[in-house]
Motif scaffolding. Structure first.
Motif, PDB file in Angstrom:
ATOM      1  N   LEU A 114     -13.067  24.522  92.544  1.00  0.00           N
ATOM      2  CA  LEU A 114     -12.082  23.532  92.988  1.00  0.00           C
ATOM      3  C   LEU A 114     -10.778  24.202  93.390  1.00  0.00           C
ATOM      4  CD1 LEU A 114     -12.327  20.532  90.479  1.00  0.00           C
ATOM      5  CD2 LEU A 114     -12.632  20.422  92.936  1.00  0.00           C
ATOM      6  N   GLY A 115     -10.297  25.107  92.531  1.00  0.00           N
ATOM      7  CA  GLY A 115      -9.027  25.754  92.789  1.00  0.00           C
ATOM      8  C   GLY A 115      -9.037  26.614  94.034  1.00  0.00           C
ATOM      9  N   LEU A 116     -10.086  27.425  94.209  1.00  0.00           N
ATOM     10  CA  LEU A 116     -10.148  28.315  95.366  1.00  0.00           C
ATOM     11  C   LEU A 116     -10.301  27.527  96.664  1.00  0.00           C
ATOM     12  CD1 LEU A 116     -12.346  31.241  94.002  1.00  0.00           C
ATOM     13  CD2 LEU A 116      -9.874  31.164  94.278  1.00  0.00           C
ATOM     14  N   ALA A 117     -11.119  26.469  96.646  1.00  0.00           N
ATOM     15  CA  ALA A 117     -11.290  25.658  97.852  1.00  0.00           C
ATOM     16  C   ALA A 117      -9.976  24.973  98.233  1.00  0.00           C
ATOM     17  CB  ALA A 117     -12.395  24.626  97.638  1.00  0.00           C
ATOM     18  N   ALA A 118      -9.287  24.414  97.237  1.00  0.00           N
ATOM     19  CA  ALA A 118      -8.012  23.754  97.520  1.00  0.00           C
ATOM     20  C   ALA A 118      -6.957  24.766  97.973  1.00  0.00           C
ATOM     21  CB  ALA A 118      -7.529  23.008  96.280  1.00  0.00           C
ATOM     22  N   ALA A 119      -6.952  25.955  97.360  1.00  0.00           N
ATOM     23  CA  ALA A 119      -6.012  26.995  97.776  1.00  0.00           C
ATOM     24  C   ALA A 119      -6.270  27.416  99.219  1.00  0.00           C
ATOM     25  CB  ALA A 119      -6.115  28.203  96.845  1.00  0.00           C
ATOM     26  N   GLY A 120      -7.556  27.527  99.581  1.00  0.00           N
ATOM     27  CA  GLY A 120      -7.898  27.853 100.960  1.00  0.00           C
ATOM     28  C   GLY A 120      -7.430  26.788 101.933  1.00  0.00           C
ATOM     29  N   MET A 121      -7.523  25.513 101.520  1.00  0.00           N
ATOM     30  CA  MET A 121      -7.062  24.420 102.379  1.00  0.00           C
ATOM     31  C   MET A 121      -5.547  24.493 102.576  1.00  0.00           C
ATOM     32  SD  MET A 121      -8.345  21.707 103.994  1.00  0.00           S
ATOM     33  CE  MET A 121      -9.749  20.983 103.131  1.00  0.00           C
TER      34      MET A 121
ATOM     35  N   THR B 174     -14.967  18.626  95.255  1.00  0.00           N
ATOM     36  CA  THR B 174     -14.262  19.694  95.962  1.00  0.00           C
ATOM     37  C   THR B 174     -13.810  19.284  97.366  1.00  0.00           C
ATOM     38  OG1 THR B 174     -15.455  21.377  94.693  1.00  0.00           O
ATOM     39  CG2 THR B 174     -14.434  22.078  96.759  1.00  0.00           C
ATOM     40  N   PRO B 175     -14.694  18.751  98.229  1.00  0.00           N
ATOM     41  CA  PRO B 175     -14.216  18.352  99.563  1.00  0.00           C
ATOM     42  C   PRO B 175     -13.160  17.252  99.503  1.00  0.00           C
ATOM     43  CG  PRO B 175     -16.625  18.460  99.505  1.00  0.00           C
ATOM     44  CD  PRO B 175     -16.147  18.536  98.091  1.00  0.00           C
ATOM     45  N   ALA B 176     -13.343  16.287  98.590  1.00  0.00           N
ATOM     46  CA  ALA B 176     -12.383  15.179  98.502  1.00  0.00           C
ATOM     47  C   ALA B 176     -11.008  15.676  98.070  1.00  0.00           C
ATOM     48  CB  ALA B 176     -12.895  14.128  97.523  1.00  0.00           C
ATOM     49  N   LEU B 177     -10.970  16.594  97.105  1.00  0.00           N
ATOM     50  CA  LEU B 177      -9.691  17.159  96.685  1.00  0.00           C
ATOM     51  C   LEU B 177      -9.062  17.953  97.817  1.00  0.00           C
ATOM     52  CD1 LEU B 177      -7.673  17.586  94.365  1.00  0.00           C
ATOM     53  CD2 LEU B 177      -8.954  19.643  93.756  1.00  0.00           C
ATOM     54  N   GLY B 178      -9.900  18.654  98.591  1.00  0.00           N
ATOM     55  CA  GLY B 178      -9.393  19.389  99.744  1.00  0.00           C
ATOM     56  C   GLY B 178      -8.759  18.466 100.769  1.00  0.00           C
ATOM     57  N   VAL B 179      -9.382  17.323 101.014  1.00  0.00           N
ATOM     58  CA  VAL B 179      -8.824  16.343 101.953  1.00  0.00           C
ATOM     59  C   VAL B 179      -7.477  15.833 101.438  1.00  0.00           C
ATOM     60  CG1 VAL B 179      -9.136  14.040 102.938  1.00  0.00           C
ATOM     61  CG2 VAL B 179     -11.049  15.642 102.883  1.00  0.00           C
ATOM     62  N   MET B 180      -7.424  15.520 100.148  1.00  0.00           N
ATOM     63  CA  MET B 180      -6.199  15.000  99.557  1.00  0.00           C
ATOM     64  C   MET B 180      -5.042  15.978  99.737  1.00  0.00           C
ATOM     65  SD  MET B 180      -5.439  14.066  95.538  1.00  0.00           S
ATOM     66  CE  MET B 180      -6.976  13.191  95.335  1.00  0.00           C
ATOM     67  N   LEU B 181      -5.266  17.227  99.360  1.00  0.00           N
ATOM     68  CA  LEU B 181      -4.200  18.222  99.465  1.00  0.00           C
ATOM     69  C   LEU B 181      -3.935  18.627 100.912  1.00  0.00           C
ATOM     70  CD1 LEU B 181      -4.869  20.590  96.439  1.00  0.00           C
ATOM     71  CD2 LEU B 181      -2.968  19.028  96.771  1.00  0.00           C
ATOM     72  N   GLY B 182      -5.002  18.744 101.710  1.00  0.00           N
ATOM     73  CA  GLY B 182      -4.838  19.148 103.098  1.00  0.00           C
ATOM     74  C   GLY B 182      -3.982  18.176 103.878  1.00  0.00           C
ATOM     75  N   LEU B 183      -4.210  16.886 103.683  1.00  0.00           N
ATOM     76  CA  LEU B 183      -3.387  15.888 104.367  1.00  0.00           C
ATOM     77  C   LEU B 183      -1.936  15.961 103.902  1.00  0.00           C
ATOM     78  CD1 LEU B 183      -5.531  12.608 104.523  1.00  0.00           C
ATOM     79  CD2 LEU B 183      -4.708  13.983 106.436  1.00  0.00           C
ATOM     80  N   ALA B 184      -1.753  16.049 102.589  1.00  0.00           N
ATOM     81  CA  ALA B 184      -0.391  16.011 102.044  1.00  0.00           C
ATOM     82  C   ALA B 184       0.426  17.212 102.496  1.00  0.00           C
ATOM     83  CB  ALA B 184      -0.453  15.941 100.512  1.00  0.00           C
ATOM     84  N   VAL B 185      -0.062  18.419 102.222  1.00  0.00           N
ATOM     85  CA  VAL B 185       0.741  19.599 102.556  1.00  0.00           C
ATOM     86  C   VAL B 185       0.716  19.871 104.058  1.00  0.00           C
ATOM     87  CG1 VAL B 185       0.325  20.608 100.288  1.00  0.00           C
ATOM     88  CG2 VAL B 185      -1.142  21.265 102.183  1.00  0.00           C
ATOM     89  N   GLY B 186      -0.382  19.523 104.744  1.00  0.00           N
ATOM     90  CA  GLY B 186      -0.447  19.744 106.181  1.00  0.00           C
ATOM     91  C   GLY B 186       0.624  18.956 106.921  1.00  0.00           C
ATOM     92  N   ILE B 187       0.782  17.684 106.554  1.00  0.00           N
ATOM     93  CA  ILE B 187       1.820  16.862 107.177  1.00  0.00           C
ATOM     94  C   ILE B 187       3.208  17.366 106.787  1.00  0.00           C
ATOM     95  CG2 ILE B 187       2.818  14.555 107.290  1.00  0.00           C
ATOM     96  CD1 ILE B 187       0.017  13.425 106.849  1.00  0.00           C
TER      97      ILE B 187
END
Length: 758
Positions: A302-309, A229-242
């Motif tokens: 996984l889905g809710l954590a990534a959606a929150g990110m 869960t945290p690793a997937l959050g990092v992956m998506l957070g970096l991509a969409v954040g940038i």
């Protein structure tokens, strides 16, 4: 909405110190929460309600001491060349080594010389160790015991390898995150021509990821959090954040170039591009949060954590980025890189902004729209062919890096005892309703041994057919009302033949209740994996219908068109098909897999179709929104359908290319790490984004829109009247701001052309 976003962006710019302080305070609070409340993450997968899960629950309820929910270790001993593990000297050495593993949480240690886990040639023996607690709850002393076993065996001249859930693997350095950040900074620097401007999207993305990960860590103190869960959050957070910050920054530079003051320019950027960011982010959130409809706990998490990110990335882009722009001042819009400055000067000398590659590309598509459409569809269709042979399974030791203890232990057992020894099936015979419990168990054993294909060994609970053994088994059946039969397949745990065997066993014992009153259930880790895959396959169509349906409605509202959302959804199917096809070719077929650090083939990660569909659909709609919204903006301002495509594509193509390049870099970084779960997801997303951005959105989409023309924006009048007008293009905002201001006769140029900034 655009007006409120304009005010938010301008307010954040003016009150930048307050905004920065609030976000720093939030980050500090989540860090403090993680440091004081965080708990260990878990690697377990479970789906309640399946047959394998019901069997495990039965065992736990009736015989807690026999529960299989705890951690397990498999210690494999290999004799030196020319020796046997069952020699007197080595037998004593192995027995002495196994005594060192008996820590406080060890339930049992199997003696290989008693239970018969010695290979026929005497080269290898293994011992099964079971614990009373899960792998997450093992103490340092428990893990030290496993290390002590290896050291003791080494001292005796033996080789020892530890596998199983209790085996501790060293964590990989954060190379994946670093690759994404480096690629992102490089692309942003080329895009904006300024290191200051390039650093701002990176800074906001890193802060967003930091807050998200520490918030997840804080939540782990209250609920169980999976290690992915945290690793997937990092992956998506970096991509969409940038990317979200990139979209707003590019529009900000465009507004500054049009002569607007900095304060108003950032407000306009947030009011226009920020609207697109919200709806792009909303499609991602819908796709990720929609995973909860599957009813699978770890997937919902996984889905809710990534959606929150993703939601956090949107809020940061709308507030913190304008504040940082305020701190940067005019340096954000000034080209500082010398070679870009020279190209700017050359363009100015030539009499205006230079013609971009994006403009050349769309003009070529305009000349040959049908050919472009057919070529793009054909390429994606051919790349999707491997999907027809897709096999799904959970990750296991078979895909661990070569040379690791878990992989070596797995390979030794497979070679010496048969592939199925790594994944035995457990058949639980529930005799609570049986008139003759012992006879029911014996009948089940007979039926299992009669299976002609796929079974290597059937281990009966009545190991010896003696009066004493029968009495012992009868006492057990009286006490706990169940017995277990071990079935060792001839195939490996992830082999499709093993999945077929599970179905065969269930069908074979299906008539047991009628003939004996007893019920049979197949469980064990391999059966659990099979049930999870089957359950996810069952709910996948429902998930796809809900996510695409909701996103379709949202896009109809955004673009006020029926055909544009339909085109977007159909294009997405090509993207996900290509991504799955490429992943199958590399991971399952082994094509060029050495280039991403694989040395074996395996079925595809069981949750990939769901995760890829959810994440990639959201990201694909990002590109659709940012590309087509500029076309819609031009169309609403009076351009024809053809001219709207040309103008909108020219304005937005480079921002889509830059965003896609950043996402590909982030996801490709995760494709290079050892963790097979993240490697698979990262690789599939990198290919999916590559396909969606360059084949679907930048080729197929404009080709279709050029072929259809003005009719692409058609929507029934009655539907147009009842739908809310969200003004995603900011038309009403710009009209309101420009009402009392004469229009400058300034030619529109490419949004992301740093050469035109000074």
């Amino acid at each position: 909405m655009a007006w409120h976003l304009f005010r938010l962006g301008r307010w954040s710019f003016v009150h930048r110190k307050l905004v920065a302080f609030v976000w720093v305070a939030v980050f500090a609070a989540t860090i403090a929460g993680m440091l004081t409340l965080a708990d260990e993450t878990s690697d377990s997968f479970e789906v309640s309600g399946t047959e394998s899960a019901r069997a495990l629950t039965l065992i736990e309820q009736r015989s807690p001491d026999a529960a299989t929910g705890g951690a397990s270790a498999r210690i494999v001993f290999e004799a030196p060349s020319g020796q046997r593990v069952d020699s007197a000297e080595n037998t004593a050495a192995i027995s002495a080594a196994l005594k060192k593993v008996r820590t406080g949480h060890v339930r049992s240690v199997g003696d290989p010389f008693t239970v018969g886990t010695v290979s026929a040639d005497g080269d290898v023996a293994y011992a099964n160790v079971s614990y009373t607690v899960t792998a997450d709850d093992l103490t340092a002393q428990d893990r030290a015991g496993l290390v002590a076993v290896k050291d003791s065996a080494d001292d005796a001249g033996l080789h020892a390898f530890v596998g199983g859930t209790a085996a501790e693997e060293a964590s990989s350095p954060p190379i994946s995150e670093l690759i994404g950040i480096v690629v992102g900074f490089f692309v942003l620097a080329l895009t904006f021509g300024s290191l200051v401007a390039a650093g701002m999207p990176l800074l906001t993305a890193i802060i967003g990821v930091g807050i998200g990960v520490t918030a997840i860590g804080t939540l782990s103190g209250f609920v169980g959090i999976g290690s992915t869960t945290p690793a997937l959050g990092v992956m998506l957070g970096l991509a969409v954040g940038i990317d979200y910050a990139l979209f707003i920054m590019s529009r900000y530079q465009h507004e500054v170039r049009q002569g607007h003051p900095l304060e108003e320019a950032i407000g306009r950027a947030v009011g226009t591009a920020g609207s697109a960011v919200i709806f792009a982010g909303l499609t991602v959130v819908i796709a990720l949060a929609g995973l909860s409809v599957c009813g699978v706990g770890f997937l919902t998490q996984l889905g809710l954590a990534a959606a929150g990110m993703v939601a956090l990335s949107v809020v940061i882009a709308l507030t913190l980025l304008p504040a940082l722009v305020g701190f940067g001042g005019e340096r954000v819009t000034t080209v500082r890189l010398k070679f870009l400055k020279k190209r700017q000067d050359d363009a100015t000398t030539a009499g205006g902004p230079r013609r971009t590659n994006g403009r050349r590309w769309i003009e070529m598509i305009t000349r040959h729209p049908i050919r472009a459409l057919l070529a793009g569809v054909a390429l994606a269709a051919v790349a999707s062919i491997p999907v027809m042979s897709m096999q799904l399974a959970l990750p296991g030791a078979a895909t661990d890096p070569t040379g690791s203890d878990t992989r070596t232990a797995y390979d030794l057992i497979s070679r010496k005892f048969g592939p199925g020894a790594n994944g035995p099936l457990v058949v639980v015979i529930d005799t609570a309703q049986a008139a003759a419990p012992l006879s029911a168990v014996e009948q089940a054993v007979t039926q299992l041994r009669a299976i002609s294909h796929g079974v290597a060994v059937v281990v009966s609970p009545l190991a010896q057919d003696t009066p004493k053994a029968r009495t012992t088994l009868e006492q057990q059946l009286t006490a706990v009302k169940f017995a277990t039969i071990i079935v060792v397949p001839t195939s490996a745990p992830n082999d499709p033949a093993t999945k077929d065997l599970v179905a065969t066993i269930r069908a074979t014992l299906d008539d047991l209740p009628t003939s004996t009153g007893a019920h049979a259930m197949v469980t064990g880790q391999t059966a659990v994996d099979v049930d999870i895959v089957n359950e996810l396959n069952r709910v996948f169509p429902l998930y796809l219908a809900i996510v695409i349906g909701l996103a379709f409605i949202l896009l109809v509202i955004v673009f006020r068109s029926i055909l544009v959302p339909l085109k977007a959804a159909l294009g997405f199917l090509l993207s996900v098909g290509t991504a799955l096809g490429a992943t199958i070719a590399v991971f399952q077929w082994g094509w060029l897999n050495q280039f991403i650090g694989l040395d074996t083939t395996s079925p595809i990660l069981f949750l990939l179709p769901l995760m890829l569909t959810g994440i990639l659909f959201g990201l694909a709609m990002d590109y659709e929104v940012f590309l087509v919204s500029r076309m819609r903006e031009a169309f609403t301002h009076g351009a024809s359908g053809r001219d709207a495509v040309l103008e909108g594509f020219t304005q937005s193509a480079r921002v889509v290319v830059a965003a896609a390049a950043i996402m590909i870099g982030v996801f490709a970084g995760f494709a290079l790490i050892d963790d097979v779960t993240l490697k698979t997801i990262g690789f599939a997303l990198a290919i999916g984004v590559l396909t969606d951005a360059f084949i679907v959105r930048l080729t197929i989409v404009p080709a279709i829109m050029l072929i259809i023309g003005d009719r692409i924006w058609w929507m029934p009048a009655w539907l147009d009247r009842i739908l809310p007008n969200l003004d995603i293009e900011g038309e009403q905002l710009l009209r309101r701001l420009d009402a009392d201001r004469p229009h400058d006769d300034v030619a529109s140029t490419d949004v992301l052309t740093p050469q035109s900034l000074g």
